[in-house]
Write an enzyme that holds these catalytic residues in place. Structure first.
Site, PDB file in Angstrom:
ATOM      1  N   TYR A 204      30.222  71.421  61.476  1.00 16.13           N
ATOM      2  CA  TYR A 204      28.783  71.338  61.312  1.00 16.13           C
ATOM      3  C   TYR A 204      28.283  72.365  60.287  1.00 16.13           C
ATOM      4  O   TYR A 204      27.421  73.198  60.576  1.00 16.13           O
ATOM      5  CB  TYR A 204      28.072  71.571  62.650  1.00 16.13           C
TER       6      TYR A 204
ATOM      7  N   HIS B  45      38.340  68.159  68.052  1.00 18.36           N
ATOM      8  CA  HIS B  45      37.172  67.449  67.532  1.00 18.36           C
ATOM      9  C   HIS B  45      37.551  66.065  67.026  1.00 18.36           C
ATOM     10  O   HIS B  45      38.423  65.929  66.169  1.00 18.36           O
ATOM     11  CB  HIS B  45      36.538  68.264  66.395  1.00 18.36           C
TER      12      HIS B  45
END
Length: 330
Positions: free
Chosen positions: A46, A114
Protein backbone atom coordinates in the site's frame (compact mmCIF):
# COMPACT_ATOMS: atom_id res chain seq x y z
CA UNK A 1 -6.47 -5.31 25.77
CA UNK A 2 -9.93 -6.06 24.40
CA UNK A 3 -9.88 -6.65 20.65
CA UNK A 4 -12.33 -4.35 18.88
CA UNK A 5 -14.76 -5.83 16.37
CA UNK A 6 -13.81 -3.02 13.99
CA UNK A 7 -10.32 -2.61 12.58
CA UNK A 8 -8.99 0.33 10.60
CA UNK A 9 -7.92 -0.54 7.07
CA UNK A 10 -4.96 1.70 6.36
CA UNK A 11 -4.70 1.05 2.64
CA UNK A 12 -6.47 4.40 2.24
CA UNK A 13 -3.32 6.08 3.59
CA UNK A 14 -1.62 5.10 0.32
CA UNK A 15 -3.40 7.86 -1.59
CA UNK A 16 -5.21 5.40 -3.88
CA UNK A 17 -8.57 6.71 -2.65
CA UNK A 18 -7.63 10.39 -2.46
CA UNK A 19 -4.98 12.52 -0.74
CA UNK A 20 -3.83 11.32 2.68
CA UNK A 21 -1.42 13.88 4.20
CA UNK A 22 0.42 12.87 7.36
CA UNK A 23 -1.46 15.34 9.54
CA UNK A 24 -4.78 13.78 8.48
CA UNK A 25 -3.41 10.27 9.04
CA UNK A 26 -2.36 11.13 12.59
CA UNK A 27 -5.75 12.69 13.30
CA UNK A 28 -7.49 9.60 11.88
CA UNK A 29 -5.40 7.22 14.00
CA UNK A 30 -5.95 9.30 17.15
CA UNK A 31 -9.71 9.30 16.59
CA UNK A 32 -9.72 5.55 15.97
CA UNK A 33 -7.79 4.82 19.16
CA UNK A 34 -9.89 7.26 21.18
CA UNK A 35 -13.06 5.58 19.97
CA UNK A 36 -11.88 2.08 20.88
CA UNK A 37 -10.49 0.73 17.61
CA UNK A 38 -7.51 -1.47 18.49
CA UNK A 39 -6.45 -3.04 15.16
CA UNK A 40 -4.68 -1.33 12.27
CA UNK A 41 -4.23 -3.19 8.97
CA UNK A 42 -1.56 -2.20 6.47
CA UNK A 43 0.92 -3.65 3.95
CA UNK A 44 4.15 -2.80 2.11
CA UNK A 45 2.05 -3.02 -1.05
CA UNK A 46 0.00 0.00 0.00
CA UNK A 47 2.61 2.55 -1.10
CA UNK A 48 3.76 4.43 2.02
CA UNK A 49 0.89 3.29 4.25
CA UNK A 50 3.21 1.53 6.71
CA UNK A 51 5.42 4.61 6.95
CA UNK A 52 2.49 6.97 7.58
CA UNK A 53 0.84 4.64 10.08
CA UNK A 54 4.13 4.08 11.89
CA UNK A 55 4.82 7.81 12.13
CA UNK A 56 1.32 8.44 13.48
CA UNK A 57 1.54 5.71 16.12
CA UNK A 58 4.99 6.91 17.15
CA UNK A 59 3.72 10.48 17.56
CA UNK A 60 0.82 9.20 19.67
CA UNK A 61 2.78 6.71 21.77
CA UNK A 62 2.68 8.78 24.97
CA UNK A 63 -1.09 8.96 24.73
CA UNK A 64 -1.54 5.44 23.35
CA UNK A 65 1.26 3.02 24.33
CA UNK A 66 2.16 0.04 22.13
CA UNK A 67 0.17 -2.28 24.39
CA UNK A 68 -3.12 -0.53 23.54
CA UNK A 69 -3.36 -1.62 19.89
CA UNK A 70 -2.45 -4.35 17.41
CA UNK A 71 -0.81 -4.00 14.01
CA UNK A 72 -1.60 -6.33 11.14
CA UNK A 73 0.66 -6.13 8.12
CA UNK A 74 1.43 -8.36 5.18
CA UNK A 75 4.30 -9.65 3.08
CA UNK A 76 4.97 -11.25 -0.27
CA UNK A 77 3.30 -8.66 -2.51
CA UNK A 78 5.26 -5.58 -3.50
CA UNK A 79 3.63 -4.49 -6.76
CA UNK A 80 0.78 -5.00 -9.20
CA UNK A 81 2.11 -7.90 -11.27
CA UNK A 82 3.03 -11.49 -10.45
CA UNK A 83 6.68 -10.56 -10.99
CA UNK A 84 6.35 -8.27 -7.95
CA UNK A 85 5.61 -11.17 -5.60
CA UNK A 86 8.35 -12.77 -3.53
CA UNK A 87 7.46 -15.53 -1.07
CA UNK A 88 11.03 -16.74 -0.56
CA UNK A 89 12.13 -17.41 3.03
CA UNK A 90 14.79 -14.72 2.75
CA UNK A 91 12.30 -12.07 1.61
CA UNK A 92 9.78 -13.15 4.25
CA UNK A 93 12.33 -12.46 7.00
CA UNK A 94 13.53 -9.24 5.39
CA UNK A 95 9.97 -7.99 4.93
CA UNK A 96 9.08 -8.57 8.58
CA UNK A 97 12.15 -6.63 9.73
CA UNK A 98 11.49 -3.83 7.23
CA UNK A 99 7.87 -3.52 8.38
CA UNK A 100 8.97 -3.35 12.02
CA UNK A 101 11.37 -0.56 11.08
CA UNK A 102 8.72 1.41 9.20
CA UNK A 103 6.18 0.94 11.97
CA UNK A 104 8.67 1.70 14.79
CA UNK A 105 7.95 -1.53 16.68
CA UNK A 106 9.96 -4.52 17.88
CA UNK A 107 7.24 -7.08 17.08
CA UNK A 108 4.24 -7.40 14.79
CA UNK A 109 0.91 -8.66 16.12
CA UNK A 110 -0.30 -10.21 12.86
CA UNK A 111 1.55 -10.92 9.63
CA UNK A 112 -0.30 -12.28 6.60
CA UNK A 113 0.84 -13.70 3.27
CA UNK A 114 -0.61 -11.09 0.92
CA UNK A 115 -2.91 -12.20 -1.93
CA UNK A 116 -1.95 -15.88 -1.81
CA UNK A 117 -3.81 -16.72 -5.03
CA UNK A 118 -1.08 -15.01 -7.07
CA UNK A 119 1.58 -17.47 -5.90
CA UNK A 120 2.06 -21.20 -6.39
CA UNK A 121 0.39 -23.18 -3.61
CA UNK A 122 3.60 -24.99 -2.66
CA UNK A 123 5.46 -21.70 -2.32
CA UNK A 124 2.90 -20.57 0.26
CA UNK A 125 2.68 -23.72 2.40
CA UNK A 126 6.24 -25.07 1.98
CA UNK A 127 8.29 -21.87 2.01
CA UNK A 128 6.59 -18.69 3.22
CA UNK A 129 4.38 -20.01 6.02
CA UNK A 130 7.07 -22.21 7.63
CA UNK A 131 9.38 -19.20 7.77
CA UNK A 132 6.62 -17.06 9.26
CA UNK A 133 5.93 -19.61 11.99
CA UNK A 134 9.67 -19.68 12.68
CA UNK A 135 9.56 -15.90 13.17
CA UNK A 136 6.58 -16.44 15.46
CA UNK A 137 8.68 -18.79 17.61
CA UNK A 138 11.32 -16.05 17.79
CA UNK A 139 8.74 -13.58 19.12
CA UNK A 140 8.93 -11.20 16.15
CA UNK A 141 5.43 -12.16 15.02
CA UNK A 142 2.53 -12.95 17.34
CA UNK A 143 0.04 -14.40 14.83
CA UNK A 144 0.48 -15.83 11.32
CA UNK A 145 -2.08 -15.97 8.55
CA UNK A 146 -3.08 -15.40 4.95
CA UNK A 147 -5.12 -12.94 2.94
CA UNK A 148 -6.68 -13.14 -0.48
CA UNK A 149 -9.84 -13.03 -2.56
CA UNK A 150 -10.77 -16.55 -3.80
CA UNK A 151 -12.23 -18.32 -0.78
CA UNK A 152 -11.50 -21.79 -2.14
CA UNK A 153 -7.80 -20.95 -2.22
CA UNK A 154 -7.86 -19.60 1.33
CA UNK A 155 -9.68 -22.71 2.54
CA UNK A 156 -7.28 -25.12 0.82
CA UNK A 157 -4.29 -23.47 2.48
CA UNK A 158 -6.03 -23.44 5.87
CA UNK A 159 -6.93 -27.12 5.58
CA UNK A 160 -3.38 -28.04 4.57
CA UNK A 161 -1.93 -26.15 7.52
CA UNK A 162 -4.36 -27.84 9.88
CA UNK A 163 -3.51 -31.29 8.51
CA UNK A 164 0.16 -30.52 9.13
CA UNK A 165 -0.55 -29.64 12.75
CA UNK A 166 0.22 -25.95 12.27
CA UNK A 167 -3.15 -24.22 11.81
CA UNK A 168 -3.39 -20.62 10.74
CA UNK A 169 -4.04 -18.00 13.37
CA UNK A 170 -5.74 -15.54 11.02
CA UNK A 171 -7.50 -15.49 7.66
CA UNK A 172 -8.45 -12.21 5.97
CA UNK A 173 -11.07 -12.26 3.23
CA UNK A 174 -12.09 -9.14 1.32
CA UNK A 175 -15.11 -8.27 -0.85
CA UNK A 176 -16.75 -11.60 0.00
CA UNK A 177 -19.49 -10.36 2.31
CA UNK A 178 -21.40 -7.31 1.17
CA UNK A 179 -24.62 -6.36 -0.58
CA UNK A 180 -23.62 -8.10 -3.82
CA UNK A 181 -21.76 -11.15 -2.48
CA UNK A 182 -22.39 -13.30 0.60
CA UNK A 183 -20.00 -16.22 -0.04
CA UNK A 184 -17.95 -15.69 3.11
CA UNK A 185 -20.83 -16.75 5.35
CA UNK A 186 -20.74 -20.25 3.84
CA UNK A 187 -16.96 -20.52 4.20
CA UNK A 188 -16.61 -19.36 7.80
CA UNK A 189 -17.67 -22.73 9.31
CA UNK A 190 -15.24 -24.50 6.97
CA UNK A 191 -12.39 -22.20 7.96
CA UNK A 192 -13.22 -22.76 11.64
CA UNK A 193 -13.10 -26.52 11.06
CA UNK A 194 -9.67 -26.00 9.50
CA UNK A 195 -8.45 -24.48 12.77
CA UNK A 196 -8.47 -20.79 11.83
CA UNK A 197 -8.81 -18.81 15.05
CA UNK A 198 -9.54 -15.30 13.75
CA UNK A 199 -11.49 -14.45 10.60
CA UNK A 200 -11.34 -10.89 9.28
CA UNK A 201 -13.88 -9.60 6.79
CA UNK A 202 -12.62 -6.62 4.83
CA UNK A 203 -14.01 -4.09 2.37
CA UNK A 204 -17.73 -3.77 3.21
CA UNK A 205 -18.05 -1.35 0.29
CA UNK A 206 -16.36 -3.81 -2.10
CA UNK A 207 -13.31 -1.60 -2.75
CA UNK A 208 -15.47 1.46 -3.38
CA UNK A 209 -17.99 -0.21 -5.68
CA UNK A 210 -20.83 0.37 -3.19
CA UNK A 211 -19.83 3.86 -2.13
CA UNK A 212 -22.35 5.61 -4.45
CA UNK A 213 -19.47 7.60 -5.90
CA UNK A 214 -18.04 6.86 -9.33
CA UNK A 215 -16.57 3.35 -9.31
CA UNK A 216 -12.76 3.41 -9.63
CA UNK A 217 -11.65 2.60 -13.19
CA UNK A 218 -9.39 -0.17 -11.91
CA UNK A 219 -12.23 -2.01 -10.14
CA UNK A 220 -12.34 -5.64 -11.37
CA UNK A 221 -16.11 -6.14 -11.14
CA UNK A 222 -17.92 -7.14 -14.34
CA UNK A 223 -19.76 -4.47 -16.37
CA UNK A 224 -23.02 -6.20 -15.43
CA UNK A 225 -22.36 -5.89 -11.70
CA UNK A 226 -21.25 -2.29 -12.06
CA UNK A 227 -24.45 -1.51 -13.97
CA UNK A 228 -26.54 -3.19 -11.27
CA UNK A 229 -24.82 -1.18 -8.54
CA UNK A 230 -25.42 2.03 -10.53
CA UNK A 231 -29.10 1.11 -10.69
CA UNK A 232 -29.11 0.72 -6.90
CA UNK A 233 -27.44 4.10 -6.47
CA UNK A 234 -30.11 5.71 -8.65
CA UNK A 235 -32.81 4.14 -6.50
CA UNK A 236 -31.24 5.66 -3.40
CA UNK A 237 -30.96 9.06 -5.09
CA UNK A 238 -34.64 8.91 -6.09
CA UNK A 239 -35.63 7.91 -2.56
CA UNK A 240 -33.68 10.85 -1.14
CA UNK A 241 -35.23 13.31 -3.60
CA UNK A 242 -38.73 12.05 -2.86
CA UNK A 243 -38.11 12.75 0.80
CA UNK A 244 -36.99 16.29 0.08
CA UNK A 245 -33.34 15.48 0.72
CA UNK A 246 -34.10 15.29 4.43
CA UNK A 247 -33.15 11.63 4.96
CA UNK A 248 -29.65 10.60 5.92
CA UNK A 249 -29.34 7.52 3.77
CA UNK A 250 -26.90 6.42 1.08
CA UNK A 251 -25.97 3.23 -0.69
CA UNK A 252 -22.78 3.13 1.40
CA UNK A 253 -24.75 3.31 4.66
CA UNK A 254 -27.04 0.50 3.57
CA UNK A 255 -24.03 -1.54 2.46
CA UNK A 256 -22.22 -1.05 5.76
CA UNK A 257 -25.33 -1.87 7.77
CA UNK A 258 -25.55 -5.16 5.92
CA UNK A 259 -21.87 -6.15 5.91
CA UNK A 260 -21.17 -5.25 9.54
CA UNK A 261 -24.02 -7.45 10.74
CA UNK A 262 -22.15 -10.66 9.87
CA UNK A 263 -21.71 -11.79 13.46
CA UNK A 264 -19.63 -14.84 12.53
CA UNK A 265 -16.69 -12.67 11.47
CA UNK A 266 -14.35 -11.82 14.35
CA UNK A 267 -13.22 -8.47 12.95
CA UNK A 268 -14.57 -6.15 10.26
CA UNK A 269 -12.07 -3.92 8.50
CA UNK A 270 -13.11 -0.54 7.20
CA UNK A 271 -11.01 2.12 5.51
CA UNK A 272 -11.14 5.69 6.78
CA UNK A 273 -8.84 8.50 5.69
CA UNK A 274 -10.06 11.14 8.14
CA UNK A 275 -11.58 11.35 11.61
CA UNK A 276 -15.08 11.97 10.29
CA UNK A 277 -14.97 8.73 8.29
CA UNK A 278 -13.85 6.87 11.43
CA UNK A 279 -16.83 8.25 13.35
CA UNK A 280 -19.20 7.37 10.51
CA UNK A 281 -17.82 3.83 10.33
CA UNK A 282 -18.32 3.27 14.05
CA UNK A 283 -21.84 4.65 13.86
CA UNK A 284 -22.52 2.30 10.95
CA UNK A 285 -21.24 -0.65 12.97
CA UNK A 286 -23.53 0.17 15.88
CA UNK A 287 -26.44 0.66 13.50
CA UNK A 288 -25.69 -2.74 11.94
CA UNK A 289 -25.79 -4.48 15.31
CA UNK A 290 -29.26 -3.06 15.88
CA UNK A 291 -30.65 -3.86 12.42
CA UNK A 292 -29.04 -7.31 11.91
CA UNK A 293 -29.82 -7.21 8.18
CA UNK A 294 -27.55 -10.16 7.39
CA UNK A 295 -29.66 -12.45 9.55
CA UNK A 296 -33.03 -11.23 8.27
CA UNK A 297 -33.46 -8.03 10.25
CA UNK A 298 -35.49 -5.13 8.91
CA UNK A 299 -35.49 -1.35 8.89
CA UNK A 300 -38.14 0.17 11.15
CA UNK A 301 -39.20 2.56 8.41
CA UNK A 302 -41.41 0.74 5.89
CA UNK A 303 -40.32 2.87 2.91
CA UNK A 304 -36.63 2.39 3.74
CA UNK A 305 -37.19 -1.35 4.12
CA UNK A 306 -38.83 -1.39 0.69
CA UNK A 307 -35.80 0.42 -0.79
CA UNK A 308 -33.47 -2.12 0.83
CA UNK A 309 -35.50 -5.03 -0.57
CA UNK A 310 -35.36 -3.54 -4.08
CA UNK A 311 -31.57 -3.25 -3.79
CA UNK A 312 -31.40 -6.87 -2.64
CA UNK A 313 -33.47 -7.99 -5.61
CA UNK A 314 -31.25 -6.13 -8.09
CA UNK A 315 -28.05 -7.59 -6.63
CA UNK A 316 -29.31 -11.11 -5.83
CA UNK A 317 -28.13 -12.58 -9.18
CA UNK A 318 -24.56 -11.70 -8.15
CA UNK A 319 -24.66 -13.24 -4.64
CA UNK A 320 -22.17 -15.95 -5.64
CA UNK A 321 -20.35 -14.00 -8.34
CA UNK A 322 -16.62 -13.39 -8.00
CA UNK A 323 -14.26 -11.70 -10.41
CA UNK A 324 -11.09 -13.48 -11.58
CA UNK A 325 -8.14 -13.17 -9.20
CA UNK A 326 -5.46 -12.93 -10.31
CA UNK A 327 -6.81 -11.20 -13.41
CA UNK A 328 -5.74 -12.55 -16.78
CA UNK A 329 -3.62 -9.48 -17.61
CA UNK A 330 -1.50 -9.52 -14.43
Amino acid sequence: MIQSKIGLGCGVFSGAYGPAPQEAVEDTVRTALSRGITLFDTSPYYNDSEIKLGAALLALRTEFPRSTYKICTKLGRYGLHKANFDYSAERVAASVHKSMQRLHVDYLDIVLCHDVEFVDFDQVVDVALPKMFELKQQGLVRQVGISGYPLDVLLRIAQTQNQRGCPLDVCLSYCNFNLHCQLLSTYIPLLRDAGVKTIISASPLSMGLLSQDTTPEWHPASPELKAAVSQCAELVNTYTEQNGGNVEISLAKIAESFAFSLAEADIHLVGAKNSNEVTCALEAFLRAQKLQLASGGKYDDADLQQLYKKIQQILEPFSKYTWPSPPADV
